[in-house]
Design a protein around this motif. Structure first.
Motif: not given
Length: 256
Positions: A243-256
């Motif tokens: 879950r922690t890793w998935a949240e980190k990857v998800q943050r990469l998908l957020l608009p900069k």
């Protein structure tokens, strides 16, 4: 984001299915469970069938699905080594890796391994199993309880008994990558998480720390009272790390 799930030697994609609920809940990934050639429902390769050939096959499969697009990797044991290889072959596309008891060295003689150990054993359970099932279970199980056996028999055993022995024999003759991902240059800056069992006598828990030279954002959790099938024996801890890793990857998908 596409997430490619790569199993280890002697099993098939079902060994990673226990993680599906957590991955689905994350809402981050389009999940691709792969059977490598010679395992599960995938026919063996017609050529040499070694680790380099499996890597080429995996590269082709991933490329056919994502092209040059972004994706993530999840690998177990030998599948963890193949994921390291794919991270190098798709260095501009891989957004992160989650590795479970990954092999770092292909050659088992190069691995730093603890002695086999058993943390808890239910003798009544073991005596109730067939000799085949008992042998397959106890070969790697550190937690030898009924719940652990039930998870093993559902997710691991079917792949073990269906593996193509000729394909495994061919693989054993060419079980190498040259050079190993560990020995290459370049660094992946996206999230990499590794979970290992303290008593893993197959791939060990020490060698993954060497991968800090390759992965800038590396997190390693060595889990007590667990062996090579760490996500079968300590599912709650592994699911928390996932879950922690998935949240980190998800943050990469957020608009900069």
């Amino acid at each position: 984001m596409p997430l490619f799930m790569v199993h280890g030697n002697g099993v098939d994609h079902r060994i990673l299915l226990p993680l599906d609920e957590v991955l689905a809940e994350s809402g981050v990934f389009e999940r691709h469970y792969l059977d490598l050639p010679g395992f599960g429902q995938c026919e063996p390769l017609a050529d040499a069938g070694g680790l380099p050939e499996l890597a080429d096959w995996l590269e082709h499969e991933i490329g056919a699905i994502v092209g040059n697009g972004p994706f993530a990797l999840l690998g177990n044991s030998m599948g963890g080594l193949l994921c390291q290889e794919m991270a190098d072959r798709f260095s501009d596309s891989v957004q992160g890796m989650f590795l479970i008891a990954p092999a770092v060295y292909a050659d088992s003689k190069q691995r730093t391994l603890p002695d086999p150990a058993v943390a808890v054993a239910d003798q009544d359970l073991l005596e109730s199993l067939s000799e085949r099932d008992k042998q397959l279970f106890t070969d790697v199980a550190v937690i030898q309880t009924r719940p652990a056996w039930e998870r093993f028999s559902e997710w691991v055993l079917p792949g073990l008994v269906s593996a193509n022995l000729r394909a495994m024999a061919k693989l054993s003759k060419r079980y190498f990558l040259q050079p190993l991902p560990l020995h290459r240059e370049g660094r992946l800056s996206n999230p990499v998480s590794i979970v290992c069992g303290r008593h893993d006598h197959v791939t060990g828990f020490e060698d993954p720390h060497l991968l800090a030279t390759r992965y800038a954002e590396l997190r390693i959790n060595v889990i007590e009272q667990a062996g090579h099938n760490v996500h079968i024996e300590q599912p709650e801890i592994v699911e928390g790390e996932l879950r922690t890793w998935a949240e980190k990857v998800q943050r990469l998908l957020l608009p900069k």
